[in-house]
Every structure is written in structure tokens, then in C-alpha cells.
Enzyme design. Structure first.
Site, PDB file in Angstrom:
ATOM      1  N   MET A  52      -7.723   7.836   1.616  1.00  0.00           N
ATOM      2  CA  MET A  52      -7.119   9.012   0.972  1.00  0.00           C
ATOM      3  C   MET A  52      -6.810   8.676  -0.499  1.00  0.00           C
ATOM      4  O   MET A  52      -5.945   9.308  -1.118  1.00  0.00           O
ATOM      5  CB  MET A  52      -5.858   9.446   1.727  1.00  0.00           C
ATOM      6  N   LEU A  59      -5.865   3.843  -4.303  1.00  0.00           N
ATOM      7  CA  LEU A  59      -6.367   2.596  -3.717  1.00  0.00           C
ATOM      8  C   LEU A  59      -5.586   1.372  -4.181  1.00  0.00           C
ATOM      9  O   LEU A  59      -5.132   1.293  -5.322  1.00  0.00           O
ATOM     10  CB  LEU A  59      -7.844   2.436  -4.085  1.00  0.00           C
ATOM     11  N   HIS A  60      -5.451   0.434  -3.264  1.00  0.00           N
ATOM     12  CA  HIS A  60      -4.785  -0.832  -3.564  1.00  0.00           C
ATOM     13  C   HIS A  60      -5.593  -1.966  -2.930  1.00  0.00           C
ATOM     14  O   HIS A  60      -6.655  -1.714  -2.315  1.00  0.00           O
ATOM     15  CB  HIS A  60      -3.338  -0.814  -3.054  1.00  0.00           C
ATOM     16  N   HIS A  75      -7.081  -1.489   0.594  1.00  0.00           N
ATOM     17  CA  HIS A  75      -8.346  -0.745   0.691  1.00  0.00           C
ATOM     18  C   HIS A  75      -9.517  -1.627   0.232  1.00  0.00           C
ATOM     19  O   HIS A  75     -10.587  -1.603   0.823  1.00  0.00           O
ATOM     20  CB  HIS A  75      -8.317   0.492  -0.213  1.00  0.00           C
ATOM     21  N   GLU A 110      -5.378  -2.377   9.954  1.00  0.00           N
ATOM     22  CA  GLU A 110      -4.463  -2.457  11.107  1.00  0.00           C
ATOM     23  C   GLU A 110      -3.029  -2.052  10.784  1.00  0.00           C
ATOM     24  O   GLU A 110      -2.190  -2.018  11.680  1.00  0.00           O
ATOM     25  CB  GLU A 110      -4.477  -3.880  11.685  1.00  0.00           C
ATOM     26  N   ASP A 156      -2.231   0.845  10.115  1.00  0.00           N
ATOM     27  CA  ASP A 156      -2.173   2.065  10.935  1.00  0.00           C
ATOM     28  C   ASP A 156      -2.725   1.724  12.313  1.00  0.00           C
ATOM     29  O   ASP A 156      -3.813   2.173  12.695  1.00  0.00           O
ATOM     30  CB  ASP A 156      -2.990   3.173  10.255  1.00  0.00           C
ATOM     31  N   ARG A 169       1.919   4.599  -0.432  1.00  0.00           N
ATOM     32  CA  ARG A 169       3.262   5.186  -0.589  1.00  0.00           C
ATOM     33  C   ARG A 169       4.227   4.245  -1.324  1.00  0.00           C
ATOM     34  O   ARG A 169       5.278   4.686  -1.771  1.00  0.00           O
ATOM     35  CB  ARG A 169       3.849   5.527   0.781  1.00  0.00           C
TER      36      ARG A 169
HETATM   37  O1  PAF Z   1      -5.699   5.963   7.010  1.00  0.00           O
HETATM   38  C1  PAF Z   1      -5.956   6.865   6.185  1.00  0.00           C
HETATM   39  O2  PAF Z   1      -5.905   6.667   4.967  1.00  0.00           O
HETATM   40  C2  PAF Z   1      -6.362   8.229   6.698  1.00  0.00           C
HETATM   41  O3  PAF Z   1      -5.653   8.549   7.850  1.00  0.00           O
HETATM   42  C3  PAF Z   1      -7.875   8.376   6.916  1.00  0.00           C
HETATM   43  C4  PAF Z   1      -8.371   7.461   8.022  1.00  0.00           C
HETATM   44  C5  PAF Z   1      -8.617   8.082   5.622  1.00  0.00           C
HETATM   45  C6  PAF Z   1      -8.195   9.813   7.336  1.00  0.00           C
HETATM   46  O4  PAF Z   1      -7.807  10.736   6.360  1.00  0.00           O
END
Ligand code: PAF
Length: 282
Positions: A30, A33-34, A37, A148, A150, A187
Site C-alpha cells: 500500500m 515504503l520502508h 517492503h 510476517e 501481518d 504507520r
Molecule cells: O499488507 C498490506 O500492505 C495490504 O494489506 C496488502 C496485502 C498490500 C493488500 O492491500
């Protein structure tokens, strides 16, 4: 690096790669980026011929409009980072491009999506399943990469893949942390200097929980983590739950088979941070 904004353009470009027999790695993001990512991108780069990154703040997974409105958007900086990381294609669509019509699909995600984030954020995981399945249908990746941090999201995505019968390898990548232990998150930029200084206590407390787990019950560990963090000024634990790493179901006892992970969500002021820790096998 090609920056593509339309679904048709994306399908054409990735289609060429697949027709040439090349493997395609997809990193859905989304944006904002850091280094976390970028570690996914690096892994995708090492394991695939072509790397596609999507940058899209998906509205259907936000159950809180204020969270959607304040979600950081840093498109130019993201493009620069992805270019430098050797990405081949970045997909940066508008909301209208991805959702020309409302997505009314409801996924039967089952128990993995009913606890923790699923309980606190109704509709969130259905929204994640909507966007990730759309991306999988557009890109048809060989592999897709998720962090991980999430932890529950990965279980939900695996369930969606199973339900839809999509042929893709889901690659789980370890959490990236700042030097002081705070899990990297888009965030984090919203934390004040004072909140940022306190936030590493989340991971510190999770590490204490892992140490304590050899001699304490699940209920005792959950209580220690919740009480310790709630005692911090400006912090409030939404949940800390120790669950089975596969089923996501809360555990009452340490498992003899399988593994346990403690998943936490903490509000630092109005910033919602999530983290987790795996417990050593008994
Ligand atoms: O983890 C995220 O950044 C989002 O939930 C994802 C997987 C890109 C879906 O929008």
C-alpha cells in the site's frame, strides 16, 4: 522500471513475460515504503525473473474512514526506491481503475479470519481478499511475497488462494525491525517523537513473554504483556492473543504439536501498531 497505471497495461506487460516462460514475483503493497517492503522486493528479485510491485491503498480493507484518510501516501519516493531496488514493473492504479464497479464478493474465509484483526476490524480481511485476489488474477504471479508482521493476513490470504484455486506460491518473509526493535510499519511515521521513543517497548515486552513462556501458562504470559504495556503512558493494548500459527485459533495450553505465536495490537495515542512473536517449541 515501467510504471503502469491501467489493468490492461499491466496484463499486457506481465503477459509478455509469462509467454516468454519467465517467472513472475509479485509484492503487493500500500506504498509508504520502508526497509520492510524492500526486503520483500529483494527476496522477490532473487527468486524470480520479473518483479512486479503494486502500490495501492485499498479502500475496501479500511473499516475506519479516518485510518484510510490519514494513511501515508508517498508515490514519488516509492517509485524512486523501487527503481533503485531493481523492480521491473510498478503498478500504481487509481481506485476507479481497480474498482470500476463496487466489489461485492464475500469470501468464506472461515475461522482464520474471525479472531483478532477479523474481530476488531469487521470487513477488513474480506477487503484484503478482494484486492489480493484481483492482483493475483491480473498478474498471475509465480510467487507472491508477504511480511510476517501481518501474521494473520498471511493465513487469510492462503485461505483465499485455496478457496479460489489460484496457482501461486505464497512466500512468508520475516519481520524487519528498527535497531531498537520496533517492527517497521508505514504507520510509524505518524508517531510523535515521544510515542516513537516508547513504541520499542512493545517488542521488548514480547521478548520477555518468549523468555517467560518456559515457566508460565498462556494466561500468565498474556496477562504480563497486557499489564506491562497498559502501564505505559499513552499506550493501550487492544488485544494480545496467543494462537496456533496455522489455524489462528486462541490456545489455552502450550501446544505439544504445532507452534504458538503471540499477536498484539497496541494503540500508541491514535496510531494502531501490530506486532507478533513466535514462542519456542515445548
Ligand atoms: O499488507 C498490506 O500492505 C495490504 O494489506 C496488502 C496485502 C498490500 C493488500 O492491500
Amino acid at each position: 522500471m515501467k510504471v503502469i497505471r491501467t489493468v490492461e497495461g499491466l496484463k499486457t506487460e506481465v503477459g509478455k513475460a509469462r509467454e516468454a516462460g519467465l517467472s513472475v514475483g509479485l509484492v503487493p503493497t500500500m506504498g509508504a515504503l520502508h526497509a520492510g517492503h524492500l526486503s520483500l522486493v529483494e527476496r522477490a528479485r532473487a527468486e524470480n525473473d520479473v518483479v512486479v510491485v503494486s502500490v495501492f491503498v485499498n479502500p475496501t480493507q479500511f473499516n475506519n474512514p479516518a485510518d484510510l484518510a490519514t494513511y501515508p501516501r508517498t508515490e514519488e519516493a516509492d517509485s524512486r526506491l523501487l527503481d533503485a531496488a531493481g523492480v521491473d514493473i510498478v503498478f500504481m492504479p487509481t481506485v476507479e481503475e481497480v474498482y470500476p464497479e463496487p466489489d461485492t464478493r464475500v469470501f468464506n474465509l472461515g475461522p482464520v479470519a474471525e479472531v483478532m484483526e477479523g474481530k476488531m476490524r469487521p470487513g477488513h480481511f474480506n477487503g484484503v481478499a478482494q484486492i489480493v485476489s484481483k492482483l493475483f488474477y491480473m498478474v498471475e504471479p509465480t510467487r507472491a511475497y508477504f511480511g510476517e508482521k501481518d501474521f494473520q493476513q498471511i493465513a487469510v490470504i492462503k485461505r483465499m488462494v485455496e478457496l479460489e484455486g489460484i496457482d501461486v506460491e505464497i512466500v512468508e518473509c520475516p519481520i524487519c525491525r528498527a535497531d531498537d526493535g520496533l517492527a517497521l510499519s508505514s504507520r510509524n511515521v505518524r508517531l510523535s517523537a515521544e510515542q516513537r521513543a516508547r513504541a520499542p517497548r512493545i517488542y521488548k515486552t514480547l521478548c520477555r513473554a518468549a523468555e517467560m513462556s518456559g515457566n508460565a501458562s498462556i494466561a500468565e504470559v498474556e496477562k504480563m504483556v497486557t499489564d506491562t504495556l497498559n502501564a505505559e503512558e499513552g499506550m493501550e493494548v487492544e488485544y494480545f492473543t496467543i494462537v496456533d500459527t496455522k489455524t489462528m485459533q486462541p490456545l489455552a495450553e502450550w501446544p505439544e504439536k504445532g507452534e504458538a505465536v503471540g499477536c498484539i495490537t497496541v494503540y500508541c495515542g491514535d496510531v494502531r501498531l501490530i506486532d507478533n512473536i513466535r514462542f519456542p517449541k515445548k
